[in-house]
Enzyme design. Structure first.
Site, mmCIF file in Angstrom:
data_model
loop_
_atom_site.group_PDB
_atom_site.id
_atom_site.type_symbol
_atom_site.label_atom_id
_atom_site.label_comp_id
_atom_site.label_asym_id
_atom_site.label_seq_id
_atom_site.Cartn_x
_atom_site.Cartn_y
_atom_site.Cartn_z
ATOM 1 N N THR A 57 26.035 12.676 37.409
ATOM 2 C CA THR A 57 25.574 13.965 37.925
ATOM 3 C C THR A 57 25.452 14.944 36.768
ATOM 4 O O THR A 57 26.183 14.850 35.776
ATOM 5 C CB THR A 57 26.543 14.534 38.974
ATOM 6 O OG1 THR A 57 27.837 14.698 38.379
ATOM 7 C CG2 THR A 57 26.658 13.600 40.170
ATOM 8 N N ASP A 172 18.739 15.822 19.332
ATOM 9 C CA ASP A 172 19.953 15.791 20.162
ATOM 10 C C ASP A 172 20.707 14.481 19.994
ATOM 11 O O ASP A 172 21.218 13.915 20.970
ATOM 12 C CB ASP A 172 19.592 16.012 21.629
ATOM 13 C CG ASP A 172 20.787 16.526 22.442
ATOM 14 O OD1 ASP A 172 21.770 17.000 21.824
ATOM 15 O OD2 ASP A 172 20.745 16.447 23.680
#
Length: 277
Positions: A57, A172
């Protein structure tokens, strides 16, 4: 807001006006205009997949493990709440990830098979990588051996060089964004900060411990930030912690700009002298 599973989403899909690879009426930043492409049948449909489990999530969505009913193939279905994406001003990140993944094809990069949306949710059907995050293995082991670190580093270099050949800066790199497949090879994932870049950009983005000095100083940055992040990652893989860390981001930034490194005693000579590769 809880994201629906494929079964609930399939009902919405069957009631929509048209199912194409990308719908284009909810956010111009995420989708091209209808005039920019010709309609074509989708390669996948939500109702063709069974949801098995929620794998993760996030701030505005979930990732489900799904199985195609007929071919029995497994996929990762990323379901994002459109209102949450807009409220958190993440439209550009979602657009970046989708556009980059549609352009690239490399064994060490996650694959995107299909995207679709209905009124409240955006869906991205992606490659399922069963090995989990490199981050989990690193935390369980404490640190990797030089041989293991060299193996992962070599594959990451291949992935970054490929992205750079496409004029894409990843921006990233960190253990959480590296998945391992069933054979132990890497897959870079999460391309929200990736950007098509010919020269430089001035956007401040990334994980504090992995930011290059030029990003912190807003001097403009290019492809070199990925190589800086690789150096940070190699240090963390071999030592168990990043070279620059603090209780708050500003403390981290100060240490990065100071550039002082302290090597753990267990690191061998070749690592400390930069001769590992």
């Amino acid at each position: 807001m809880e994201a629906p599973g494929p079964a609930q989403a399939a009902a919405a899909e069957s009631n929509s006006r048209e199912v194409t690879e990308d719908a284009a009426d909810w956010a111009p930043a995420l989708c091209p205009s209808p005039e920019a492409r010709s309609p074509e049948a989708p390669a996948y449909r939500l109702q063709d997949c069974d949801a098995l489990v929620t794998m993760g999530t996030g701030t505005f969505g979930r990732v489900h493990l799904v199985k195609e009913k007929t071919a029995k193939h497994f996929f990762a279905l990323k379901v994002m709440s459109i209102p949450d994406v807009i409220r958190r001003k993440q439209e550009q990140h979602v657009h970046n990830e989708k556009s980059v993944l549609k352009e690239v094809s490399h064994p060490f990069l996650i694959r995107l098979f299909w995207t679709w949306h209905e009124e409240r949710f955006l869906y991205m059907l992606m490659e399922y990588v069963p090995g989990g995050e490199l981050f989990s293995y690193l935390r369980n082991r404490g640190h990797f051996s030089s041989t293991t670190g060299l193996f992962y580093s070599a594959e990451i270099i291949c992935a970054i060089e490929y992205l750079h050949s496409k004029e894409i800066v990843y921006r990233d790199l960190k253990p959480e964004n590296i998945l391992l497949d069933r054979d132990g090879h890497i897959k870079l994932t999460d391309f929200g900060f990736a950007k098509k870049l010919v020269d430089r950009t001035w956007t401040l983005c990334g994980t504090p411990e992995y930011l290059a000095p030029e990003v912190i100083q807003s001097k403009g940055h290019g492809r070199a930030v990925d190589w800086w992040a690789l150096g940070i990652l190699i240090f963390e893989m071999l030592s168990g912690f990043p070279p620059f860390f603090d209780d708050n981001p500003f403390g981290i930034y100060q240490k990065i700009l100071a550039g002082k490194l302290y090597f753990p005693r267990h690191l061998d000579f070749h690592v400390k002298t930069g001769r590992m590769m």
